[in-house]
Design an enzyme around this catalytic site. Structure first.
Site, PDB file in Angstrom:
ATOM      1  CE1 TYR A 133      -4.135   1.502   0.222  1.00 44.12           C
ATOM      2  CE2 TYR A 133      -3.343   2.587   2.315  1.00 44.12           C
ATOM      3  CZ  TYR A 133      -4.154   2.750   1.492  1.00 44.12           C
ATOM      4  OH  TYR A 133      -5.337   3.411   1.370  1.00 44.12           O
ATOM      5  NE  ARG A 187      -5.965  11.815  -6.712  1.00 44.33           N
ATOM      6  CZ  ARG A 187      -5.788  10.825  -5.884  1.00 44.33           C
ATOM      7  NH1 ARG A 187      -4.961   9.729  -5.885  1.00 44.33           N
ATOM      8  NH2 ARG A 187      -7.079  10.645  -5.161  1.00 44.33           N
ATOM      9  CE  LYS A 205      -7.041   2.749  -1.706  1.00 49.51           C
ATOM     10  NZ  LYS A 205      -7.124   3.663  -0.814  1.00 49.51           N
ATOM     11  CD  GLU A 277      -8.612   4.259  -3.927  1.00 54.97           C
ATOM     12  OE1 GLU A 277      -9.943   3.695  -3.364  1.00 54.97           O
ATOM     13  OE2 GLU A 277      -7.986   5.365  -3.655  1.00 54.97           O
ATOM     14  CG  ASP A 278      -6.056   6.626  -6.582  1.00 52.83           C
ATOM     15  OD1 ASP A 278      -6.740   7.299  -5.669  1.00 52.83           O
ATOM     16  OD2 ASP A 278      -4.889   6.149  -6.464  1.00 52.83           O
ATOM     17  CG  ASP A 300     -11.197   4.404  -0.484  1.00 53.05           C
ATOM     18  OD1 ASP A 300     -11.732   4.717   0.753  1.00 53.05           O
ATOM     19  OD2 ASP A 300      -9.774   4.162  -0.455  1.00 53.05           O
ATOM     20  CG  ASP A 301      -9.337   8.547  -3.852  1.00 54.76           C
ATOM     21  OD1 ASP A 301      -8.343   8.096  -3.309  1.00 54.76           O
ATOM     22  OD2 ASP A 301      -9.660   7.906  -5.067  1.00 54.76           O
ATOM     23  CG  ASN A 440      -0.862   9.024   0.397  1.00 54.28           C
ATOM     24  OD1 ASN A 440      -0.468   8.975   1.392  1.00 54.28           O
ATOM     25  ND2 ASN A 440      -2.291   8.782   0.487  1.00 54.28           N
ATOM     26  CG  ASN A 484      -4.051   5.992   3.875  1.00 52.90           C
ATOM     27  OD1 ASN A 484      -4.993   5.018   3.386  1.00 52.90           O
ATOM     28  ND2 ASN A 484      -3.103   6.240   2.984  1.00 52.90           N
TER      29      ASN A 484
HETATM   30  N1  LIG Z   1      -4.466  10.025   3.131  1.00 51.32           N
HETATM   31  C1  LIG Z   1      -5.378   9.615   2.100  1.00 51.32           C
HETATM   32  O1  LIG Z   1      -6.154   8.669   2.771  1.00 51.32           O
HETATM   33  C2  LIG Z   1      -5.694  10.191   0.585  1.00 51.32           C
HETATM   34  C3  LIG Z   1      -4.781  11.031   0.346  1.00 51.32           C
HETATM   35  N2  LIG Z   1      -5.004  11.556  -0.956  1.00 51.32           N
HETATM   36  C4  LIG Z   1      -3.888  12.295  -1.572  1.00 51.32           C
HETATM   37  O2  LIG Z   1      -4.266  13.663  -1.625  1.00 51.32           O
HETATM   38  C5  LIG Z   1      -3.606  14.221  -2.701  1.00 51.32           C
HETATM   39  C6  LIG Z   1      -4.634  14.905  -3.588  1.00 51.32           C
HETATM   40  O3  LIG Z   1      -5.547  14.031  -4.104  1.00 51.32           O
HETATM   41  P1  LIG Z   1      -7.096  14.512  -4.569  1.00 51.32           P
HETATM   42  O4  LIG Z   1      -7.950  15.272  -3.396  1.00 51.32           O
HETATM   43  O5  LIG Z   1      -7.474  13.792  -5.613  1.00 51.32           O
HETATM   44  O6  LIG Z   1      -6.773  16.040  -5.493  1.00 51.32           O
HETATM   45  P2  LIG Z   1      -6.432  16.533  -6.883  1.00 51.32           P
HETATM   46  O7  LIG Z   1      -5.064  15.867  -7.371  1.00 51.32           O
HETATM   47  O8  LIG Z   1      -7.779  16.430  -7.595  1.00 51.32           O
HETATM   48  O9  LIG Z   1      -6.319  17.927  -6.482  1.00 51.32           O
HETATM   49  C7  LIG Z   1      -5.212  18.422  -5.778  1.00 51.32           C
HETATM   50  C8  LIG Z   1      -5.702  20.097  -5.491  1.00 51.32           C
HETATM   51  O10 LIG Z   1      -4.526  20.526  -4.818  1.00 51.32           O
HETATM   52  C9  LIG Z   1      -4.326  21.667  -5.366  1.00 51.32           C
HETATM   53  N3  LIG Z   1      -3.020  22.065  -5.425  1.00 51.32           N
HETATM   54  C10 LIG Z   1      -1.959  21.553  -6.159  1.00 51.32           C
HETATM   55  N4  LIG Z   1      -0.735  22.042  -5.855  1.00 51.32           N
HETATM   56  C11 LIG Z   1      -1.033  23.025  -5.248  1.00 51.32           C
HETATM   57  C12 LIG Z   1      -0.106  24.110  -4.541  1.00 51.32           C
HETATM   58  N5  LIG Z   1       1.270  23.982  -4.751  1.00 51.32           N
HETATM   59  N6  LIG Z   1      -0.862  25.023  -3.711  1.00 51.32           N
HETATM   60  C13 LIG Z   1      -2.149  24.865  -3.668  1.00 51.32           C
HETATM   61  N7  LIG Z   1      -2.802  24.201  -4.046  1.00 51.32           N
HETATM   62  C14 LIG Z   1      -2.463  23.067  -4.738  1.00 51.32           C
HETATM   63  C15 LIG Z   1      -4.995  21.654  -6.779  1.00 51.32           C
HETATM   64  O11 LIG Z   1      -5.283  22.818  -7.222  1.00 51.32           O
HETATM   65  P3  LIG Z   1      -5.816  23.275  -8.663  1.00 51.32           P
HETATM   66  O12 LIG Z   1      -7.203  22.633  -8.965  1.00 51.32           O
HETATM   67  O13 LIG Z   1      -5.894  24.686  -8.431  1.00 51.32           O
HETATM   68  O14 LIG Z   1      -4.764  22.604  -9.529  1.00 51.32           O
HETATM   69  C16 LIG Z   1      -6.142  20.933  -6.416  1.00 51.32           C
HETATM   70  O15 LIG Z   1      -7.080  21.808  -5.631  1.00 51.32           O
HETATM   71  C17 LIG Z   1      -2.822  13.021  -3.349  1.00 51.32           C
HETATM   72  O16 LIG Z   1      -1.594  13.143  -3.003  1.00 51.32           O
HETATM   73  C18 LIG Z   1      -3.699  11.873  -2.956  1.00 51.32           C
HETATM   74  O17 LIG Z   1      -2.634  10.737  -2.999  1.00 51.32           O
HETATM   75  C19 LIG Z   1      -6.184  11.195  -1.590  1.00 51.32           C
HETATM   76  C20 LIG Z   1      -7.139  10.353  -1.076  1.00 51.32           C
HETATM   77  C21 LIG Z   1      -6.866   9.698   0.324  1.00 51.32           C
HETATM   78  C1  LIG Z   2      -4.749   6.825  -0.158  1.00 49.54           C
HETATM   79  C2  LIG Z   2      -5.444   6.935  -1.191  1.00 49.54           C
HETATM   80  O1  LIG Z   2      -6.379   6.678  -1.570  1.00 49.54           O
HETATM   81  C3  LIG Z   2      -4.781   8.075  -2.160  1.00 49.54           C
HETATM   82  O2  LIG Z   2      -3.992   8.561  -1.737  1.00 49.54           O
HETATM   83  O3  LIG Z   2      -5.523   8.108  -3.227  1.00 49.54           O
HETATM   84 MG   LIG Z   3      -6.691   6.717  -3.658  1.00 48.38          MG
END
Ligand SMILES: NC(=O)C1=CN([C@@H]2O[C@H](COP(=O)(O)OP(=O)(O)OC[C@H]3O[C@@H](n4cnc5c(N)ncnc54)[C@H](OP(=O)(O)O)[C@@H]3O)[C@@H](O)[C@H]2O)C=CC1
Ligand SMILES: CC(=O)C(=O)O
Ligand SMILES: [Mg+2]
Length: 610
Positions: A133, A187, A205, A277-278, A300-301, A440, A484
């Site tokens: 993971y 993504r 997953k 997912e993703d 899930d995200d 991540n 997470n």
């Molecule tokens: N810990 C967990 O359980 C989870 C973690 N994640 C992680 O979260 C992260 C984001 O995923 P997700 O939510 O799908 O998002 P997206 O990749 O869809 O979106 C990222 C967001 O961050 C913004 N962004 C990017 N760079 C910057 C910066 N330098 N300053 C400010 N804002 C910024 C983008 O802005 P803009 O739209 O303007 O480009 C966008 O709004 C990933 O790394 C993913 O792995 C996701 C799901 C679960």
């Molecule tokens: C943990 C997870 O689902 C992600 O980073 O996208």
């Molecule tokens: Mg994910």
């Protein structure tokens, strides 16, 4: 001849080895003397079945089994115990210098010896989760073509339109499939568009479904929708495993996914749980809105992360003894994760009697365009309520100085976004500032555990999406939490599959958040850790899963005729058995999955029409 007729040849199901046969062998742990067994004792099972991933016990085949299955002599004399097998795997696992090496080893183990693999993962969650993971799985996905070693799930490409049902029916265990985890690879964690390499995430997953929630792997099917990739470097990578085309988009893409959803339910039944997912954020929300009321579907995200994010916030409330509505919260990033958490947080605050506007009052959003203000053009619906009537700023540091958040939640994939100045500003205004770096894998964290503790003088309540080791600070050992979604989705799918839920309503994510927040003890909370330890992840999945299952039954979402008080027993009875069967018949009966009893016309007494 069918698989089962072959398996049953020469043996009565349920029979055990006869006394006469046992007396044919004289065994000491490592020295075995055998007299040939009589021919009627042998079972003619094709060798590829005996040594298939589902049946192979490796050196744990007993002497009797070796004789009866006619595999005696095909392996060394040693008959390994369970502990010896675990020792052998552990020694191999630790002998690799790199985590990708360990990942590769575990893939081979899974493909050769499925039950042994899950025994190892379940018993070593703390060491193995960071490999199968996040973070290692992310790295593995970047080189997935090189690591590829055979069937792990189904790949459906954009050329398969009109034939998806047929492709799904090709899955060898199609009769037992009850849940799907699907990605289109756009993504992958914070690593961007990895196309068909995203299959590694769906596989990872689903392995957690089994390792943490005890769901038999035969019920699970990881799927990659290969609709192309816009990642040019993959088009040029000779080892890339997917289509070297631009991504499908627009109506064509939506129709493709619609056909997929229909094919899933018509192949595996309308109770099939479908986990997305993703996917890229706009598609993730679009599909969630499109499917959540007509399929047993969750993202899930968005939703799993929301449960874990809110669980962490409730933990901060426990530590600070200040209600969440009085906290000022800045979300950095406006993607699936941040929007999902904010939506559930708003729901929580409204359940406490706040109006929608009051619930959103202290919550700020910040993305690449700066702070979200009402002046911004085209704001996603879900974010409108959070837009503030304030001066625009492009700087997160300025925003933090201005609103002095007590909590900051990063889901941006922008490493280093939480600067020393931001952390110091928060620590100057708050006794226990909450810092969440959800992104991540580890290389994408908005700040490290060490930075959070150092710049806040040890005050930060720090959690991150990927694991960080404890940090020694001023003579104290500070342990970060892992924020997470792996602390939510195994429980949610366990509950949904146990009761055969028709839908996955928002309330179960809220319930999971509350249950999760209760896990750490007061002492652990005060030390700044608001999440359980990863080694407790099985217990978390079980306990939250039971609560959610009962909720689903009591609120009329369950199709299975199960009473709330019977949930624990049902789960225990039906969970994947990590140990080998106690008799030969049990061992070899494994691939024959009992179909779920049809519950049509047997609505349980709690069931309302949904
Ligand atoms: N810990 C967990 O359980 C989870 C973690 N994640 C992680 O979260 C992260 C984001 O995923 P997700 O939510 O799908 O998002 P997206 O990749 O869809 O979106 C990222 C967001 O961050 C913004 N962004 C990017 N760079 C910057 C910066 N330098 N300053 C400010 N804002 C910024 C983008 O802005 P803009 O739209 O303007 O480009 C966008 O709004 C990933 O790394 C993913 O792995 C996701 C799901 C679960
Ligand atoms: C943990 C997870 O689902 C992600 O980073 O996208
Ligand atoms: Mg994910």
């Amino acid at each position: 001849m069918s698989f089962f007729r072959l398996l049953n040849f020469g043996i009565t199901r349920g029979s055990s080895i006869s006394k006469t046969h046992q007396s044919n062998c004289e065994c000491s742990p490592n020295l075995i003397k055998i007299r040939p067994s009589s021919s009627h004792d042998t079972i003619r099972v094709p060798i590829e079945v005996v040594f298939s991933d589902k049946c192979n016990k490796a050196l744990a085949f007993t002497l009797e089994e070796r004789q009866r299955l006619c595999i005696h002599g095909l392996m060394p004399a040693c008959v390994r115990t369970y502990d010896e097998q675990m020792l052998a795997i552990e020694s191999n696992f630790h002998s690799f210098e790199s985590n990708v090496g360990r990942y590769r080893y575990l893939r081979a183990l899974r493909q050769g010896y499925e039950r042994l693999y899950f025994q190892f993962v379940s018993k070593n969650v703390h060491a193995v989760l960071p490999i199968i993971y996040t973070p290692t799985v992310g790295l593995a996905c970047t080189v997935y073509g090189m690591l590829y070693r055979g069937m792990t799930g189904i790949h459906i490409t954009k050329h398969d339109r009109g034939h998806m049902k047929q492709i799904l029916s090709n899955w060898p265990m199609r009769r037992s499939v009850k849940a799907i985890c699907v990605t289109d690879g756009q993504r992958i964690l914070g690593l961007g568009d990895l196309g068909a390499n995203g299959m590694g995430i769906a596989v990872g997953k689903m392995e957690l479904y089994t390792a943490l929630a005890g769901i038999p792997p035969s019920m699970l099917l990881p799927i990659c929708l290969d609709v192309g990739t816009n990642n040019k470097s993959l088009h040029e990578d000779p080892l890339y495993i997917g289509l070297r085309d631009e991504r499908l988009k627009g109506d064509e893409y939506v129709c493709f996914v619609d056909e997929f959803m229909e094919a899933v339910v018509s192949t595996f039944g309308d109770q099939t749980l479908i986990h997305f997912e993703d996917f890229a954020t706009p598609n993730a929300f679009m599909f969630l809105n499109r499917y959540q009321h007509c399929y047993c579907h969750f993202n899930d995200d968005i939703q799993g992360t929301a449960a874990v994010g809110l669980g962490g916030l409730l933990g901060i409330q426990r530590i600070t003894k200040k209600p969440l509505e009085e906290h000022v919260i800045v979300f950095a990033g406006a993607g699936s994760a941040a929007m999902g958490i904010a939506y559930l947080l708003k729901m929580e605050l409204m359940s406490r009697g706040l109006s929608e506007a009051d619930a959103a009052k202290n919550i700020y959003f910040y993305d690449q365009d700066g702070v979200l203000t009402t002046a911004r053009k085209s704001i996603p619906d879900i974010l409108c309520v959070f837009a503030k009537n304030m001066k625009e700023t492009k700087s997160l540091e300025t925003l933090v100085e201005q609103v002095k958040p007590s909590i900051i939640m990063g889901a941006t994939s922008a490493p280093g976004l939480f600067t020393e100045k931001i952390i110091r500003t928060m620590a100057a205004s708050h006794e226990r500032p909450g810092i969440f770096a959800f992104s991540n894998p580890t290389i994408k964290s908005e700040c490290t555990a060490e930075q959070a503790y150092k710049f806040s003088d040890g005050k930060a309540i720090y959690s991150a999406g990927s694991p960080f080791p404890p940090v020694e600070f001023n003579g104290k050992r500070l342990t970060p939490g892992q924020a997470n979604n792996c602390f939510a989705f195994p429980a949610l799918v366990l509950a949904t599959m146990t009761v055969l839920a028709t839908r996955m309503p928002d309330e179960i994510f809220l319930l999971a958040a509350h249950e999760l927040a209760e896990f750490p003890t007061n002492e652990e909370m005060q030390s700044g850790r608001i999440y359980p330890l990863v080694k407790q992840a099985n217990e978390v999945a079980y306990k939250i899963g039971v609560k959610v299952a009962k909720y689903l039954i009591e609120n009329g979402y369950a199709k299975r005729n199960l009473e709330p008080e019977d949930v624990e027993e049902y789960i225990e009875k039906n969970s994947y058995k990590l140990t080998y069967g106690s008799s030969l018949a049990e061992t070899w009966a494994y691939p024959k999955m009992k179909p779920h009893p049809s519950t049509a016309g047997h609505e349980n007494k709690h069931q309302k029409k949904k």
